[in-house]
Scaffold this motif. Sequence first.
Motif, mmCIF file in Angstrom:
data_model
loop_
_atom_site.group_PDB
_atom_site.id
_atom_site.type_symbol
_atom_site.label_atom_id
_atom_site.label_comp_id
_atom_site.label_asym_id
_atom_site.label_seq_id
_atom_site.Cartn_x
_atom_site.Cartn_y
_atom_site.Cartn_z
ATOM 1 N N GLY A 113 77.900 35.692 60.306
ATOM 2 C CA GLY A 113 78.598 36.503 61.310
ATOM 3 C C GLY A 113 80.058 36.124 61.429
ATOM 4 O O GLY A 113 80.938 36.993 61.489
ATOM 5 N N ILE A 114 80.335 34.826 61.441
ATOM 6 C CA ILE A 114 81.722 34.359 61.556
ATOM 7 C C ILE A 114 82.527 34.733 60.312
ATOM 8 O O ILE A 114 83.686 35.157 60.405
ATOM 9 C CB ILE A 114 81.749 32.831 61.781
ATOM 10 C CG1 ILE A 114 81.124 32.497 63.141
ATOM 11 C CG2 ILE A 114 83.178 32.303 61.707
ATOM 12 C CD1 ILE A 114 80.901 31.017 63.367
ATOM 13 N N SER A 115 81.909 34.594 59.146
ATOM 14 C CA SER A 115 82.611 34.902 57.892
ATOM 15 C C SER A 115 82.943 36.387 57.764
ATOM 16 O O SER A 115 83.847 36.755 57.008
ATOM 17 C CB SER A 115 81.755 34.468 56.690
ATOM 18 O OG SER A 115 81.537 33.085 56.699
ATOM 19 N N SER A 116 82.202 37.220 58.486
ATOM 20 C CA SER A 116 82.433 38.662 58.378
ATOM 21 C C SER A 116 83.685 39.116 59.128
ATOM 22 O O SER A 116 84.143 40.245 58.949
ATOM 23 C CB SER A 116 81.220 39.431 58.921
ATOM 24 O OG SER A 116 81.115 39.282 60.342
ATOM 25 N N ILE A 117 84.234 38.250 59.966
ATOM 26 C CA ILE A 117 85.446 38.603 60.716
ATOM 27 C C ILE A 117 86.665 38.477 59.807
ATOM 28 O O ILE A 117 86.850 37.464 59.129
ATOM 29 C CB ILE A 117 85.611 37.685 61.958
ATOM 30 C CG1 ILE A 117 84.354 37.743 62.827
ATOM 31 C CG2 ILE A 117 86.837 38.092 62.747
ATOM 32 C CD1 ILE A 117 83.979 39.117 63.308
ATOM 33 N N GLN A 118 87.496 39.501 59.817
ATOM 34 C CA GLN A 118 88.653 39.530 58.917
ATOM 35 C C GLN A 118 89.617 38.370 59.192
ATOM 36 O O GLN A 118 89.769 37.916 60.332
ATOM 37 C CB GLN A 118 89.416 40.858 59.079
ATOM 38 C CG GLN A 118 88.652 42.087 58.626
ATOM 39 C CD GLN A 118 87.695 42.604 59.692
ATOM 40 O OE1 GLN A 118 87.550 41.989 60.743
ATOM 41 N NE2 GLN A 118 87.055 43.717 59.412
ATOM 42 N N ARG A 119 90.260 37.928 58.129
ATOM 43 C CA ARG A 119 91.195 36.811 58.232
ATOM 44 C C ARG A 119 92.328 37.112 59.201
ATOM 45 O O ARG A 119 92.882 36.220 59.844
ATOM 46 C CB ARG A 119 91.772 36.511 56.835
ATOM 47 C CG ARG A 119 92.652 35.273 56.781
ATOM 48 C CD ARG A 119 91.856 34.028 57.095
ATOM 49 N NE ARG A 119 92.711 32.871 57.297
ATOM 50 C CZ ARG A 119 92.268 31.698 57.731
ATOM 51 N NH1 ARG A 119 90.987 31.543 58.008
ATOM 52 N NH2 ARG A 119 93.104 30.689 57.892
ATOM 53 N N GLY A 120 92.653 38.389 59.331
ATOM 54 C CA GLY A 120 93.742 38.778 60.229
ATOM 55 C C GLY A 120 93.488 38.395 61.670
ATOM 56 O O GLY A 120 94.435 38.141 62.434
ATOM 57 N N GLN A 121 92.214 38.325 62.065
ATOM 58 C CA GLN A 121 91.881 37.937 63.435
ATOM 59 C C GLN A 121 92.235 36.472 63.676
ATOM 60 O O GLN A 121 92.728 36.104 64.743
ATOM 61 C CB GLN A 121 90.389 38.157 63.686
ATOM 62 C CG GLN A 121 89.948 39.616 63.603
ATOM 63 C CD GLN A 121 90.546 40.452 64.714
ATOM 64 O OE1 GLN A 121 90.559 40.058 65.874
ATOM 65 N NE2 GLN A 121 91.053 41.622 64.351
ATOM 66 N N TRP A 122 91.982 35.637 62.677
ATOM 67 C CA TRP A 122 92.356 34.232 62.778
ATOM 68 C C TRP A 122 93.879 34.092 62.874
ATOM 69 O O TRP A 122 94.394 33.311 63.683
ATOM 70 C CB TRP A 122 91.856 33.459 61.549
ATOM 71 C CG TRP A 122 90.381 33.261 61.485
ATOM 72 C CD1 TRP A 122 89.475 34.001 60.801
ATOM 73 C CD2 TRP A 122 89.630 32.223 62.136
ATOM 74 N NE1 TRP A 122 88.194 33.507 60.971
ATOM 75 C CE2 TRP A 122 88.271 32.411 61.774
ATOM 76 C CE3 TRP A 122 89.978 31.151 62.959
ATOM 77 C CZ2 TRP A 122 87.265 31.568 62.240
ATOM 78 C CZ3 TRP A 122 88.979 30.307 63.411
ATOM 79 C CH2 TRP A 122 87.634 30.520 63.056
ATOM 80 N N GLU A 123 94.570 34.842 62.036
ATOM 81 C CA GLU A 123 96.030 34.748 62.008
ATOM 82 C C GLU A 123 96.637 35.242 63.316
ATOM 83 O O GLU A 123 97.630 34.676 63.801
ATOM 84 C CB GLU A 123 96.563 35.559 60.828
ATOM 85 C CG GLU A 123 96.156 34.986 59.474
ATOM 86 C CD GLU A 123 96.520 35.897 58.315
ATOM 87 O OE1 GLU A 123 96.986 37.028 58.582
ATOM 88 O OE2 GLU A 123 96.345 35.477 57.159
#
Length: 221
Positions: A113-123
Amino acid sequence: MNYTWDFSSVFSHSDILIEGAIGTFKLAITALALAIPIGLVLAIMRMSPSRFLNGIASAYINFFRSSAALVLIFWFYFAFPILMSVDMGAYSAATLAITLQSAAYFAEVFRGGISSIQRGQWEAAKAIGMNYAAAMRFVILPQAVKRMLPIFFTRVIELIKTTALAAAIAYGDLLYSASRIVSITFRPIETYTVVALSFFVVIFVMSKAVRLLERRLAISD
């Protein structure tokens, strides 16, 4: 085959069945309450840039996912108390075995589930000054939970099924209570039919609820 069905003898000992159902519920709830936070910690460790933390989590997950649940229950009931010089009752052994294995499965659910979140959300979270922990708590997890709910509840169903194995070490769950009734009534067909139907009803209702949840989440997406 000329067999006369008689469920009255089984239901006359409904108090034993209720006691067993409570035992099953207690075991499932306790294992679930412990496995979820352990699984979340393992998932975070598994995704950590630290090779040490990643290695520990990976080894744990691979070991418990590759182990047979019944073997783990026997090991924690018979071997663990000898090795650690502790008293280990049937409830504690079953809870420990089911919890540790379920945590490994939940860890993979959470990681997916966590890996499915786009990298842009982290950035984006980093851009507004959030550290890793804050980003995980306030940005990533709320989105990931929605995506992982269907498979999460599927794992919960599997956990409930696994609790039936605790009867092998004489833990007072529904299946073990059924064996007690059989020894009294000599009606194994009726007794185990009642137990099978009880598990079927609970799991069928939960499965239908999961499918309904999947459809609603798909619509909301």
